[in-house]
Design an enzyme around this catalytic site. Structure first.
Site: not given
Length: 476
Positions: A180, A395, A453
């Site tokens: 991330s 994601d 994610h």
């Protein structure tokens, strides 16, 4: 005189070791886990910055395989401001997870995680930057001055000091890993380590490469890719995609406010995606009860949302509520704020007001001074590093198509034998991979089928297989 100098240096090193050793502890048991821990857990603080004002907290778990030979991994969680503990228990990177079936009366229970990456690596989970998790500053004047550059510099200093404190791991292969928002600070740290090694700084770090999952890399490119992602996943129609692409000229973030047709198309796009869970489009979209995962795009769906907010206030008897992943995050808040837990972890009393999984208040003071790290990746391709980039393919926050695009921009050579081919776990397709090279540099990019994610949270078995094979130099 020379002998006296050597003795003085040795004394100072011993003194430094004992000062730092006082801030680290071996943890043999934890509240909520039955019996002694069947792995070696160490927690502690490393001071960085002026006069060690910033105290960065960490969890270190020795490999459950061969600690002397397995890689040493520094894990950076995203946010910015998400604790390393979040990756440890929720992303299945660590050997513990919450046992929801046996947790009652706000007393979360822990169990062993069969898919922990510590089966094949020694892992340091860091709470960074300061203000994250249990990390704190003695004097909070440094707290408002945070940015990407400072965060990377402090984490780099942390790692140097940690290795001085743990000399037996200096020779282990070192990988910097994260996911991330770590996609912003991690390449900067890798560059600092690489430069430090070339400058002869001690201790020399045995850096072999880095790993990034669902990485924030370029704010504009990541966000722009969401429209293409929505089209490829059949979330918007072919006609709407073509119209949006034509009217916005491929720019969906920094839109000319006078471009009415583009804004109208984007409103239609948002109408199609606003009720989806951005982290994983296959899971329910839920009211956030704990700190959320990062939002990728600037034109967030809620800007155009016509959902009646009163729907969120109706009693549960009137609304059928699906299971939501966000509900799991409450367990970490309950557990980590328990005073017996903090005592067991040897957290400094009074150092923080409240532990949160992701400290969103950092957004008020944290400056995102690095908008793109593509330039760092381009610099690093001149080195002989191994790189693994992976993306959960459902994601929408950081879509795989955007990540694939910046990797392509590095102009590496595609390995003809590994050009977008499936890889398997338990005889089932786990994702699709491709490999690039430039001299002794190599980069493997792979998708994780059905993962969001962040990917290991959704597909732990596949991700453990991925990292185990990659560390061992085996094909995925």
């Amino acid at each position: 005189m020379c002998i006296m100098t050597v003795l003085l240096q040795a004394f100072l090193l011993v003194l430094l070791f004992h000062i730092n050793a006082a801030s680290r502890s071996i943890i043999t048991s934890l509240p909520g886990f039955p019996g002694d821990l069947p792995f070696k857990l160490e927690t502690g603080y490393i001071g960085v910055g002026d006069s060690d004002n910033v105290q960065l907290f960490y969890y270190f778990i020795e490999s459950q395989g061969s600690p002397m030979y397995d890689p040493l991994v520094l894990w950076l969680t995203g946010g910015p401001g998400c604790s390393g503990f979040s990756a440890l228990v929720y992303e299945n990177i660590g050997p513990l997870s919450f046992d929801y079936a046996h947790s009652f009366d706000n007393k979360p229970q822990l169990k062993l995680n069969p898919y922990s990456w510590t089966k094949v690596a020694n892992i340091i989970f860091i709470d960074a930057p300061v203000g994250t998790g249990f990390s704190y500053a003695k004097y909070w004047d440094e707290y408002p001055n945070l940015n990407d550059t400072i965060s990377a510099a402090q984490t780099y200093q942390f790692l140097r000091k940690w290795l001085v404190d743990h000399p037996r791991f200096i020779s282990n292969p070192l990988y910097i890993t994260g996911d991330s928002y770590a996609g912003i600070v991690l390449p900067i740290i890798v560059q600092k380590i690489s430069d430090g090694n070339e400058d002869g700084l001690e201790p020399a770090m045995n850096l072999q490469g880095y790993v990034l999952g669902n990485p924030v890399t370029d704010e504009v490119q990541d966000a722009n890719s969401q429209v293409l992602f929505a089209y490829l996943k059949a979330l918007i129609s072919h006609d709407l995609y073509q119209s949006t692409k034509r009217n916005c000229k491929g720019e969906y973030v920094n839109v000319d406010p006078n471009n009415a047709v583009c804004l109208y198309d984007l409103e239609l796009v948002n109408e199609c995606v606003q009720d989806l869970d951005e982290a994983n489009i296959l899971e329910p979209s839920c009211e956030t009860l704990e700190t959320p995962k990062p939002i990728g795009r600037k034109w967030h769906p809620q800007e155009f949302s016509n959902k009646d907010p009163i729907d969120l206030l109706l009693p549960s008897s009137q609304v059928s509520r699906p299971w939501c992943r966000e509900y799991n995050y409450i367990s970490s808040r309950l557990w980590a704020n328990d005073k017996t837990v903090q005592s067991a972890l040897h957290v400094v009393k009074g150092s923080i007001k409240e532990w949160v999984r992701c400290n969103t208040s950092l957004k008020d003071s944290y400056v995102n001074d690095v908008s793109s790290t593509v330039i760092y990746h381009k610099n690093l391709i001149r080195k002989s590093y191994r790189v693994l980039i992976y993306s959960g393919d459902v994601d929408m926050a950081i879509p795989y198509v955007g990540t694939f695009a910046w990797i392509e921009s590095l102009n590496l050579t595609i390995d003809d034998e590994i050009s977008w081919k499936p890889w398997f776990v338990n005889a089932q397709v786990a994702g699709y991979k491709t490999k690039y090279t430039l001299g002794k540099y190599e980069l493997t990019y792979t998708t994780i089928k059905g993962a969001g994610h962040t990917a290991p949270e959704y597909k732990p078995e596949a991700c453990l297989a991925m990292i185990s094979r990659w560390f061992a130099l085996y094909p995925l």
